[in-house]
Design a protein around this motif. Sequence first.
Motif, PDB file in Angstrom:
ATOM      1  N   PRO A  57       0.857  -1.246  -0.031  1.00  0.00           N
ATOM      2  CA  PRO A  57       0.125  -0.062  -0.078  1.00  0.00           C
ATOM      3  C   PRO A  57       0.787   1.316  -0.017  1.00  0.00           C
ATOM      4  CG  PRO A  57      -0.840  -1.636   1.751  1.00  0.00           C
ATOM      5  CD  PRO A  57       0.556  -2.077   1.197  1.00  0.00           C
ATOM      6  N   ALA A  58       0.319   2.435  -0.495  1.00  0.00           N
ATOM      7  CA  ALA A  58       0.988   3.498  -0.667  1.00  0.00           C
ATOM      8  C   ALA A  58       1.515   4.018   0.677  1.00  0.00           C
ATOM      9  CB  ALA A  58       0.413   4.597  -1.449  1.00  0.00           C
ATOM     10  N   GLY A  59       2.994   4.525   0.755  1.00  0.00           N
ATOM     11  CA  GLY A  59       3.425   4.980   1.967  1.00  0.00           C
ATOM     12  C   GLY A  59       3.734   3.819   3.103  1.00  0.00           C
ATOM     13  N   ALA A  60       3.380   2.602   2.945  1.00  0.00           N
ATOM     14  CA  ALA A  60       3.681   1.661   3.824  1.00  0.00           C
ATOM     15  C   ALA A  60       5.110   1.377   4.102  1.00  0.00           C
ATOM     16  CB  ALA A  60       2.953   0.548   3.482  1.00  0.00           C
ATOM     17  N   ALA A  61       5.558   1.370   5.241  1.00  0.00           N
ATOM     18  CA  ALA A  61       6.969   0.899   5.603  1.00  0.00           C
ATOM     19  C   ALA A  61       6.759  -0.477   6.327  1.00  0.00           C
ATOM     20  CB  ALA A  61       7.649   1.963   6.414  1.00  0.00           C
ATOM     21  N   LEU A  62       6.972  -1.595   5.304  1.00  0.00           N
ATOM     22  CA  LEU A  62       6.627  -2.806   5.975  1.00  0.00           C
ATOM     23  C   LEU A  62       7.797  -3.454   6.845  1.00  0.00           C
ATOM     24  CD1 LEU A  62       4.816  -4.293   3.027  1.00  0.00           C
ATOM     25  CD2 LEU A  62       3.490  -3.321   4.916  1.00  0.00           C
ATOM     26  N   ASP A  63       7.256  -3.797   8.229  1.00  0.00           N
ATOM     27  CA  ASP A  63       8.202  -4.683   8.977  1.00  0.00           C
ATOM     28  C   ASP A  63       7.890  -5.980   8.280  1.00  0.00           C
ATOM     29  OD1 ASP A  63       5.621  -5.101  10.044  1.00  0.00           O
ATOM     30  OD2 ASP A  63       6.297  -4.620  12.131  1.00  0.00           O
ATOM     31  N   ALA A  64       8.494  -7.174   9.144  1.00  0.00           N
ATOM     32  CA  ALA A  64       8.537  -8.468   8.857  1.00  0.00           C
ATOM     33  C   ALA A  64       6.974  -8.891   8.903  1.00  0.00           C
ATOM     34  CB  ALA A  64       9.371  -9.291   9.744  1.00  0.00           C
ATOM     35  N   ALA A  65       6.297  -8.239   9.925  1.00  0.00           N
ATOM     36  CA  ALA A  65       4.905  -8.751  10.637  1.00  0.00           C
ATOM     37  C   ALA A  65       4.213  -8.262   9.108  1.00  0.00           C
ATOM     38  CB  ALA A  65       4.596  -8.249  11.692  1.00  0.00           C
ATOM     39  N   GLY A  66       4.350  -7.009   9.080  1.00  0.00           N
ATOM     40  CA  GLY A  66       3.357  -6.351   7.909  1.00  0.00           C
ATOM     41  C   GLY A  66       3.618  -6.833   6.421  1.00  0.00           C
ATOM     42  N   ALA A  67       4.946  -7.321   6.151  1.00  0.00           N
ATOM     43  CA  ALA A  67       5.132  -8.139   4.803  1.00  0.00           C
ATOM     44  C   ALA A  67       4.447  -9.433   4.926  1.00  0.00           C
ATOM     45  CB  ALA A  67       6.608  -8.197   4.631  1.00  0.00           C
ATOM     46  N   ALA A  68       4.528 -10.279   6.060  1.00  0.00           N
ATOM     47  CA  ALA A  68       3.937 -11.517   6.113  1.00  0.00           C
ATOM     48  C   ALA A  68       2.356 -11.272   6.175  1.00  0.00           C
ATOM     49  CB  ALA A  68       4.185 -12.302   7.574  1.00  0.00           C
ATOM     50  N   ASP A  69       1.781 -10.377   6.358  1.00  0.00           N
ATOM     51  CA  ASP A  69       0.393 -10.165   6.525  1.00  0.00           C
ATOM     52  C   ASP A  69       0.111  -9.975   4.903  1.00  0.00           C
ATOM     53  OD1 ASP A  69      -0.119 -10.148   9.184  1.00  0.00           O
ATOM     54  OD2 ASP A  69      -0.102  -7.788   9.312  1.00  0.00           O
ATOM     55  N   CYS A  70       0.787  -9.036   4.193  1.00  0.00           N
ATOM     56  CA  CYS A  70       0.191  -8.701   2.969  1.00  0.00           C
ATOM     57  C   CYS A  70       0.508 -10.014   2.025  1.00  0.00           C
ATOM     58  CB  CYS A  70       1.303  -7.817   2.302  1.00  0.00           C
ATOM     59  SG  CYS A  70       0.894  -6.077   2.988  1.00  0.00           S
ATOM     60  N   LEU A  71       1.709 -10.635   2.124  1.00  0.00           N
ATOM     61  CA  LEU A  71       2.073 -12.115   1.608  1.00  0.00           C
ATOM     62  C   LEU A  71       1.030 -13.171   1.723  1.00  0.00           C
ATOM     63  CD1 LEU A  71       5.714 -11.891   1.595  1.00  0.00           C
ATOM     64  CD2 LEU A  71       4.508 -11.501  -0.451  1.00  0.00           C
ATOM     65  N   ALA A  72       0.671 -13.431   2.916  1.00  0.00           N
ATOM     66  CA  ALA A  72      -0.225 -14.303   3.472  1.00  0.00           C
ATOM     67  C   ALA A  72      -1.459 -13.912   2.829  1.00  0.00           C
ATOM     68  CB  ALA A  72      -0.334 -14.322   4.920  1.00  0.00           C
ATOM     69  N   GLY A  73      -2.104 -12.895   2.888  1.00  0.00           N
ATOM     70  CA  GLY A  73      -3.417 -12.565   2.284  1.00  0.00           C
ATOM     71  C   GLY A  73      -3.651 -13.073   0.946  1.00  0.00           C
ATOM     72  N   GLU A  74      -2.461 -12.729   0.115  1.00  0.00           N
ATOM     73  CA  GLU A  74      -2.336 -13.241  -1.200  1.00  0.00           C
ATOM     74  C   GLU A  74      -2.136 -14.565  -1.428  1.00  0.00           C
ATOM     75  OE1 GLU A  74      -2.617 -12.264  -5.503  1.00  0.00           O
ATOM     76  OE2 GLU A  74      -3.347 -10.943  -3.677  1.00  0.00           O
ATOM     77  N   LEU A  75      -1.458 -15.101  -0.720  1.00  0.00           N
ATOM     78  CA  LEU A  75      -1.346 -16.584  -0.648  1.00  0.00           C
ATOM     79  C   LEU A  75      -2.358 -17.266  -0.444  1.00  0.00           C
ATOM     80  CD1 LEU A  75       2.400 -16.843   0.843  1.00  0.00           C
ATOM     81  CD2 LEU A  75       1.817 -17.487  -1.574  1.00  0.00           C
ATOM     82  N   ALA A  76      -3.196 -17.053   0.261  1.00  0.00           N
ATOM     83  CA  ALA A  76      -4.580 -17.637   0.608  1.00  0.00           C
ATOM     84  C   ALA A  76      -5.420 -17.645  -0.495  1.00  0.00           C
ATOM     85  CB  ALA A  76      -5.310 -17.096   1.984  1.00  0.00           C
ATOM     86  N   ARG A  77      -5.274 -16.547  -1.291  1.00  0.00           N
ATOM     87  CA  ARG A  77      -6.133 -16.363  -2.385  1.00  0.00           C
ATOM     88  C   ARG A  77      -5.606 -17.328  -3.669  1.00  0.00           C
ATOM     89  NH1 ARG A  77      -6.290 -14.307  -7.428  1.00  0.00           N
ATOM     90  NH2 ARG A  77      -4.094 -13.535  -7.259  1.00  0.00           N
ATOM     91  N   LEU A  78      -4.115 -17.509  -3.687  1.00  0.00           N
ATOM     92  CA  LEU A  78      -3.764 -18.342  -4.476  1.00  0.00           C
ATOM     93  C   LEU A  78      -3.696 -19.801  -4.334  1.00  0.00           C
ATOM     94  CD1 LEU A  78      -0.588 -15.751  -5.582  1.00  0.00           C
ATOM     95  CD2 LEU A  78      -2.726 -16.344  -6.896  1.00  0.00           C
ATOM     96  N   ALA A  79      -3.575 -20.171  -3.304  1.00  0.00           N
ATOM     97  CA  ALA A  79      -3.648 -21.507  -2.333  1.00  0.00           C
ATOM     98  C   ALA A  79      -2.632 -22.399  -3.254  1.00  0.00           C
ATOM     99  CB  ALA A  79      -5.015 -22.053  -2.632  1.00  0.00           C
ATOM    100  N   PRO A  80      -1.249 -22.003  -2.826  1.00  0.00           N
ATOM    101  CA  PRO A  80      -0.470 -22.739  -3.595  1.00  0.00           C
ATOM    102  C   PRO A  80       0.014 -23.968  -2.563  1.00  0.00           C
ATOM    103  CG  PRO A  80       0.532 -20.744  -2.423  1.00  0.00           C
ATOM    104  CD  PRO A  80      -0.799 -20.748  -2.535  1.00  0.00           C
ATOM    105  N   ASP A  81       0.722 -25.043  -3.250  1.00  0.00           N
ATOM    106  CA  ASP A  81       1.082 -26.319  -2.388  1.00  0.00           C
ATOM    107  C   ASP A  81       2.416 -26.173  -1.732  1.00  0.00           C
ATOM    108  OD1 ASP A  81      -1.026 -27.923  -3.184  1.00  0.00           O
ATOM    109  OD2 ASP A  81      -0.043 -28.526  -4.748  1.00  0.00           O
TER     110      ASP A  81
END
Length: 170
Positions: free
Chosen positions: A4-28
């Motif tokens: 998101p614009a202006g976001a300075a992501l830490d490890a937890a924030g990056a994991a939140d963003c990635l986990a949301g997208e990975l839940a949608r993609l459902a990889p193995d």
Amino acid sequence: LEAPAGAALDAAGAADCLAGELARLAPDLVLCGERAVDDDAAQVGPAIAERLGWPQISAAETVALAAGGRGVRARCRQGDTVAVIESSLPCVVSCVRGPALPRYASLDAIFAASAKPVERRRAAPAAGRVRRVALLPAEDARRGEVHGAADPAAAVSWLVERVAPHLPPR
């Protein structure tokens, strides 16, 4: 995946963003690097696994499908020993550089990849919970005391005198 614009992501924030997208993609299988170029925390892979409720393997030097293709097997160095760990799928694996040398793409493959379209998605906003505010040099000298009493009772009372002021009140 764009933060998101202006976001300075830490490890937890990056994991939140990635986990949301990975839940949608459902990889193995999700492969992560062990380290980040910004903070070297090795936290994003385990945090993604925790958010998705998936098993996670850390410090994997090699990764392969387990027998039957229903799981993953990783070789992980732990000090002077090597652990072989198997997990069911889906799984998150954090990889480290192992004994194998990196493979580099050919010039033709680089040009072919640059011509392919890249799908861009905006990540859901993530609330970074932890942020580094300072990076301080390590202390040059460590403070410490050594008690050489042969009497255990004297050693315990000496230790309690020094530790008690730092304990939370009961």
